[in-house]
Design an enzyme around this catalytic site. Structure first.
Site, PDB file in Angstrom:
ATOM      1  N   ASP A  30      21.006 -17.920  33.200  1.00  0.00           N
ATOM      2  CA  ASP A  30      20.828 -16.530  32.772  1.00  0.00           C
ATOM      3  C   ASP A  30      19.358 -16.158  32.899  1.00  0.00           C
ATOM      4  O   ASP A  30      18.471 -16.920  32.480  1.00  0.00           O
ATOM      5  CB  ASP A  30      21.296 -16.370  31.320  1.00  0.00           C
ATOM      6  CG  ASP A  30      21.344 -14.923  30.891  1.00  0.00           C
ATOM      7  OD1 ASP A  30      22.367 -14.263  31.159  1.00  0.00           O
ATOM      8  OD2 ASP A  30      20.354 -14.443  30.282  1.00  0.00           O
ATOM      9  N   ASN A  33      14.359  -4.202  33.646  1.00  0.00           N
ATOM     10  CA  ASN A  33      14.951  -2.886  33.915  1.00  0.00           C
ATOM     11  C   ASN A  33      14.200  -1.770  33.200  1.00  0.00           C
ATOM     12  O   ASN A  33      13.961  -0.694  33.769  1.00  0.00           O
ATOM     13  CB  ASN A  33      16.417  -2.878  33.477  1.00  0.00           C
ATOM     14  CG  ASN A  33      17.339  -3.517  34.495  1.00  0.00           C
ATOM     15  OD1 ASN A  33      17.032  -3.557  35.685  1.00  0.00           O
ATOM     16  ND2 ASN A  33      18.472  -4.015  34.039  1.00  0.00           N
ATOM     17  N   HIS A  70      16.074   0.015  37.456  1.00  0.00           N
ATOM     18  CA  HIS A  70      17.237  -0.775  37.857  1.00  0.00           C
ATOM     19  C   HIS A  70      17.153  -1.259  39.306  1.00  0.00           C
ATOM     20  O   HIS A  70      17.743  -2.290  39.641  1.00  0.00           O
ATOM     21  CB  HIS A  70      18.515   0.045  37.648  1.00  0.00           C
ATOM     22  CG  HIS A  70      18.842   0.258  36.197  1.00  0.00           C
ATOM     23  ND1 HIS A  70      19.430  -0.712  35.424  1.00  0.00           N
ATOM     24  CD2 HIS A  70      18.639   1.325  35.384  1.00  0.00           C
ATOM     25  CE1 HIS A  70      19.586  -0.257  34.191  1.00  0.00           C
ATOM     26  NE2 HIS A  70      19.115   0.974  34.137  1.00  0.00           N
ATOM     27  N   ASP A  90      17.754  -5.060  40.401  1.00  0.00           N
ATOM     28  CA  ASP A  90      18.615  -5.548  41.484  1.00  0.00           C
ATOM     29  C   ASP A  90      17.862  -6.515  42.391  1.00  0.00           C
ATOM     30  O   ASP A  90      18.412  -7.525  42.846  1.00  0.00           O
ATOM     31  CB  ASP A  90      19.139  -4.373  42.312  1.00  0.00           C
ATOM     32  CG  ASP A  90      20.190  -3.558  41.572  1.00  0.00           C
ATOM     33  OD1 ASP A  90      20.667  -4.022  40.519  1.00  0.00           O
ATOM     34  OD2 ASP A  90      20.532  -2.458  42.045  1.00  0.00           O
ATOM     35  N   GLU A 144      23.320 -10.479  34.762  1.00  0.00           N
ATOM     36  CA  GLU A 144      22.202 -11.345  35.147  1.00  0.00           C
ATOM     37  C   GLU A 144      22.557 -12.818  34.964  1.00  0.00           C
ATOM     38  O   GLU A 144      21.684 -13.664  34.842  1.00  0.00           O
ATOM     39  CB  GLU A 144      20.946 -11.010  34.321  1.00  0.00           C
ATOM     40  CG  GLU A 144      21.057 -11.297  32.851  1.00  0.00           C
ATOM     41  CD  GLU A 144      21.585 -10.128  32.016  1.00  0.00           C
ATOM     42  OE1 GLU A 144      21.295 -10.104  30.814  1.00  0.00           O
ATOM     43  OE2 GLU A 144      22.260  -9.249  32.567  1.00  0.00           O
TER      44      GLU A 144
END
Length: 248
Positions: free
Chosen positions: A84, A92, A97, A101, A127
């Site tokens: 994770d 973010n 965002h 990505d 994630e």
């Protein structure tokens, strides 16, 4: 684009083309070779995460169920790793965002670079990633997990605004119990527990559980291999027991 029978595949072709699909060389629209290529392309597309190109949760769970079956039959060690991205929400919130990505794609690439072709890397959540490592002895599990953690931490990620950033991951892992038919839920939960432990202990670390000690009795092994034993030739000792050698 409708072959005989009125099958309309225009939407499927548009979807595949957007994903980079190309028709087989020499295949004409409407021919069954072309149709089969579309079916194969859709199957592949449905099993992939669109952002990273890795396996998605559907393919991961299917592969994990197959691995559980294999471990139960063969008894080889197998490791499930979950990773994770640490503090992903802050990325973010700070960079947007699109940057998020880019970070997810970069981490996915790092994971793929650190494993064997036989291993399956999947994106299973926003994630969160998972890796199935068949035939991974416990002695090597920590080494693999640490290699992944270091590779991610060292990666410099280029963002659209020209900035560079880096991230870390927390990793949890669990070995499948050998000779035992577990379940997708149980195995995943054991790995998740180790991930929560890594997060609680400060993140950017690896926590693997102790491989479960599975003791299989002689009677259980006999049951496991009964179908094979029935077709095997009797051993020499068994033959002698059933047909004692007569002395002259």
């Amino acid at each position: 684009m409708a072959p005989e029978g009125g099958l309309d595949l225009s939407n499927a072709v548009a979807l595949l083309t957007q994903a980079g699909w190309r028709a087989p060389v020499g295949a004409q629209a409407g021919e069954w070779l072309w149709v089969q290529a579309i079916v194969d392309g859709l199957c592949d597309l449905s099993s992939r995460d669109p952002l990273t190109g890795l396996a998605n949760r559907r393919q991961f769970e299917t592969a994990l169920a197959r691995e559980i079956d294999r471990v139960a039959r063969v008894g080889e060690p197998s490791l499930l790793i979950v990773a994770d991205i640490d503090h992903f929400k802050a990325i973010n919130d700070t960079h947007g965002h699109v940057a998020g990505d880019a970070v997810i794609r970069a981490v996915g690439e790092c994971l793929q670079e650190c494993v064997r072709p036989m291993d399956l890397v999947a994106r299973v959540g926003g994630e969160e990633f998972a890796i199935i490592l068949p035939n991974c002895p416990p002695a090597f599990g920590q080494t693999v997990a640490e290699r992944i953690r270091h590779r991610v931490a060292q990666r410099q990620i280029h963002l659209l605004d020209g900035a560079l950033t880096s991230v870390t991951v927390s990793i949890g892992g669990a070995f499948a119990p050998q000779w035992v038919r577990s379940s997708v839920i149980i195995w995943t939960e054991r790995a998740d527990q180790q991930l929560y432990r890594a997060k609680a202990e400060g993140r950017n670390r690896t926590c693997l559980d102790t491989p479960p000690l599975t003791v299989v009795s002689a009677e259980e092994k006999s049951f496991l291999f009964s179908s094979l034993a029935q077709s095997d030739t009797l051993s020499a000792s068994e033959i002698l027991e059933e047909h004692p050698k007569t002395t002259s």
